[in-house]
Design a protein around this motif. Structure first.
Motif, PDB file in Angstrom:
ATOM      1  N   ASN A  19       6.602  -0.438   5.102  1.00 18.03           N
ATOM      2  CA  ASN A  19       6.950  -0.506   3.448  1.00 18.03           C
ATOM      3  C   ASN A  19       6.528  -1.808   3.079  1.00 18.03           C
ATOM      4  O   ASN A  19       5.720  -1.731   1.904  1.00 18.03           O
ATOM      5  N   THR A  20       6.550  -2.895   3.670  1.00 15.26           N
ATOM      6  CA  THR A  20       6.371  -4.285   3.176  1.00 15.26           C
ATOM      7  C   THR A  20       4.597  -4.284   3.115  1.00 15.26           C
ATOM      8  O   THR A  20       4.155  -4.641   2.158  1.00 15.26           O
ATOM      9  N   VAL A  21       3.948  -3.734   4.286  1.00 17.89           N
ATOM     10  CA  VAL A  21       2.630  -3.991   4.392  1.00 17.89           C
ATOM     11  C   VAL A  21       2.057  -3.187   3.362  1.00 17.89           C
ATOM     12  O   VAL A  21       1.012  -3.416   2.553  1.00 17.89           O
ATOM     13  N   GLU A  22       2.474  -1.980   3.264  1.00 18.62           N
ATOM     14  CA  GLU A  22       2.133  -0.777   2.047  1.00 18.62           C
ATOM     15  C   GLU A  22       2.119  -1.744   0.756  1.00 18.62           C
ATOM     16  O   GLU A  22       1.404  -1.528  -0.030  1.00 18.62           O
ATOM     17  N   ARG A  23       3.402  -2.059   0.563  1.00 13.40           N
ATOM     18  CA  ARG A  23       3.462  -2.930  -0.799  1.00 13.40           C
ATOM     19  C   ARG A  23       2.509  -3.990  -1.028  1.00 13.40           C
ATOM     20  O   ARG A  23       2.002  -4.048  -2.124  1.00 13.40           O
ATOM     21  N   LEU A  24       2.204  -4.889   0.020  1.00 11.60           N
ATOM     22  CA  LEU A  24       1.549  -5.692  -0.220  1.00 11.60           C
ATOM     23  C   LEU A  24       0.024  -5.258  -0.410  1.00 11.60           C
ATOM     24  O   LEU A  24      -0.816  -6.059  -1.098  1.00 11.60           O
ATOM     25  N   ARG A  25      -0.443  -4.214   0.450  1.00 16.73           N
ATOM     26  CA  ARG A  25      -1.630  -3.932   0.380  1.00 16.73           C
ATOM     27  C   ARG A  25      -1.927  -3.411  -1.374  1.00 16.73           C
ATOM     28  O   ARG A  25      -2.940  -3.421  -1.660  1.00 16.73           O
ATOM     29  N   LEU A  26      -0.927  -2.473  -1.794  1.00 20.09           N
ATOM     30  CA  LEU A  26      -1.190  -1.919  -3.105  1.00 20.09           C
ATOM     31  C   LEU A  26      -1.058  -3.131  -4.041  1.00 20.09           C
ATOM     32  O   LEU A  26      -1.783  -3.012  -5.018  1.00 20.09           O
ATOM     33  N   LEU A  27      -0.350  -4.007  -3.836  1.00 24.31           N
ATOM     34  CA  LEU A  27      -0.565  -5.188  -4.532  1.00 24.31           C
ATOM     35  C   LEU A  27      -1.759  -5.943  -4.905  1.00 24.31           C
ATOM     36  O   LEU A  27      -2.349  -6.401  -5.861  1.00 24.31           O
ATOM     37  N   ALA A  28      -2.508  -6.006  -3.668  1.00 31.00           N
ATOM     38  CA  ALA A  28      -3.798  -6.810  -3.654  1.00 31.00           C
ATOM     39  C   ALA A  28      -4.634  -5.972  -4.198  1.00 31.00           C
ATOM     40  O   ALA A  28      -5.497  -6.308  -4.847  1.00 31.00           O
ATOM     41  N   ASP A  29      -4.590  -4.430  -4.065  1.00 34.99           N
ATOM     42  CA  ASP A  29      -5.362  -3.548  -4.540  1.00 34.99           C
ATOM     43  C   ASP A  29      -5.216  -3.604  -6.131  1.00 34.99           C
ATOM     44  O   ASP A  29      -6.044  -3.536  -6.981  1.00 34.99           O
ATOM     45  N   LEU A  30      -3.777  -3.748  -6.705  1.00 32.28           N
ATOM     46  CA  LEU A  30      -3.859  -3.865  -8.187  1.00 32.28           C
ATOM     47  C   LEU A  30      -4.362  -4.984  -8.721  1.00 32.28           C
ATOM     48  O   LEU A  30      -5.106  -4.844  -9.695  1.00 32.28           O
TER      49      LEU A  30
END
Ligand code: C2E
Ligand code: CA
Ligand code: CA
Ligand code: CA
Length: 278
Positions: A19-30
Motif C-alpha cells: 500500500n505504501t509503495v503503491e501510494r508513493l508511486r501514485l503520488l510521484a505520478d501525480l
C-alpha cells in the motif's frame, strides 16, 4: 522474542508495504501529471429546476493516467491534500476553469462557476489574493465564482476558516457549503458563518423518492436555507421524479446525472448555445 517480532513483521508487513509503495508511486505520478497535461477539468451543469436553464457549472478535475487510465478524484485528491500538491492542483483547476468561464460569458451566458476547495485552503492566508489574481487574469467578475467548501474543512480549524472565508467574500466571491448534511455542527455554523449557498448532499437527495425520512430532511433543509436567504443546490438528481419533488420545495437549483453529466468544455458550450436559441 526476536522470532516473534520477525513473524509478526512477515505476517503484516507485506500488505502495508504494498500500500505504501503503491501510494508513493501514485503520488510521484501525480507530481508528474501536474506538469505534463494529464489533468483536465470537466464541467457539470447546475440547472434552475423551474425553467431547466443552466445557471452554472461545477468544475471537476480528471486525471488521465498514462498506464492506469482514468483515476477517480476520490483516490488522488486525498493524496494531493496530504502532500501539499493540492495547492498547485487547485491553482490549475481554477485557472483552467476561469478561462473557460470567460469564454462562455463572452458568448453572452451569465453563468456561474463553482470550484472545489480542500480543507487545507481554508487555513491558507494566501488564498484570497491568489483567487483575486486569477479573476483578474481572466477578467471575470468575482460574483461569477463560487468556492465550494465542506463542513469538515471548516471544522478542522474554524477560526482560521472564518477568516479566509470572510476575506474571499470581501472580494465578492461566493462560498458554498458542499455535501451539506454529512458533517457535524451544521446548524451552529450556518448561524455564525457568512455563506451564500448550500449544496444538499446527494445521499439525501437521490433517495427522496423512496425514503420518507430523506424527503423530510431535504424539505426542512431547503426551507431553512431559503429562509436564511441562501441559494440551494440539490446534488445527485438521478431521475425526473426527484426534479418534480424538488420543484415543490421552492426555488432550488439542481445538479445530477439526470440533468447533465460532467462534460468537456465544448459540451457545455453546445448546451448553452442550444438553450440560447431555444
Ligand atoms: P463533489 O464535490 O461532491 O462532486 C460531485 C461528485 O458527484 C462528482 O464526482 C460528480 O461527478 C458526482 N455526481 C454528480 N451528479 C451525480 C449523480 O446524479 N449521481 C452520482 N452518483 N454522482 C453524481 P467526481 O467528479 O468523481 O468527484 C468526487 C469528489 O472529488 C468531489 O465530490 C470532490 O470532493 C472531489 N473533487 C473533484 N474535483 C475536485 C477538484 O478540482 N478539487 C478538489 N479539491 N476536489 C475535487
Ligand atoms: Ca463540490
Ligand atoms: Ca458535493
Ligand atoms: Ca462529495
Amino acid at each position: 522474542h526476536a522470532k516473534l517480532e520477525r513473524d509478526r513483521i512477515s505476517t503484516y508487513a507485506p500488505e502495508f508495504d504494498i500500500n505504501t509503495v503503491e501510494r508513493l508511486r501514485l503520488l510521484a505520478d501525480l507530481r508528474t501529471a501536474l506538469d505534463s497535461d494529464q489533468l483536465h477539468v470537466v464541467y457539470q451543469p447546475q440547472v434552475d429546476l423551474h425553467d431547466l436553464h443552466t445557471v452554472g457549472v461545477e468544475a471537476l478535475v480528471r486525471w488521465e493516467h498514462p498506464e492506469r487510465g482514468l483515476v477517480p478524484p476520490d483516490e488522488f485528491i486525498p493524496l494531493a491534500e496530504n502532500s501539499g500538491l493540492i495547492f498547485p492542483l487547485t491553482a490549475l483547476v481554477l485557472d483552467t476553469a476561469l478561462e473557460e468561464l470567460a469564454r462562455w460569458r463572452a458568448a453572452g451566458d451569465e453563468i456561474r462557476l463553482a470550484v472545489n476547495l480542500s480543507a487545507r485552503h481554508l487555513s491558507d492566508s494566501a488564498l484570497p489574493s491568489q483567487v483575486a489574481a486569477a479573476l483578474a487574469r481572466h477578467d471575470v467578475p468575482s460574483s461569477a465564482l463560487v468556492l465550494e467548501v465542506t463542513e469538515t474543512g471548516i471544522l478542522s480549524d474554524p477560526a482560521r476558516a472564518d477568516l479566509v472565508i470572510r476575506e474571499v467574500r470581501e472580494l465578492g466571491v461566493e462560498i458554498a457549503i458542499d455535501d451539506y448534511g454529512t458533517g457535524n455542527a451544521s446548524l451552529s455554523y450556518l448561524k455564525r458563518l457568512e455563506i451564500d449557498e448550500l449544496k444538499v448532499d446527494r445521499s439525501f437527495v437521490s433517495s427522496i423518492g423512496d425514503d420518507r425520512h430523506d424527503l423530510i430532511i431535504v424539505r426542512s433543509t431547503v426551507a431553512l436555507a431559503l429562509a436564511l436567504g441562501l441559494r440551494v443546490v440539490a446534488e445527485g438528481i438521478e431521475d425526473d421524479a426527484t426534479v418534480e419533488t424538488l420543484r415543490g420545495l421552492g426555488r432550488v437549483i439542481g445538479q445530477g446525472y439526470h440533468l447533465g453529466r460532467p462534460g468537456a468544455p465544448e459540451e457545455i458550450s453546445a448546451r448553452l448555445a442550444r438553450e440560447r436559441t431555444a
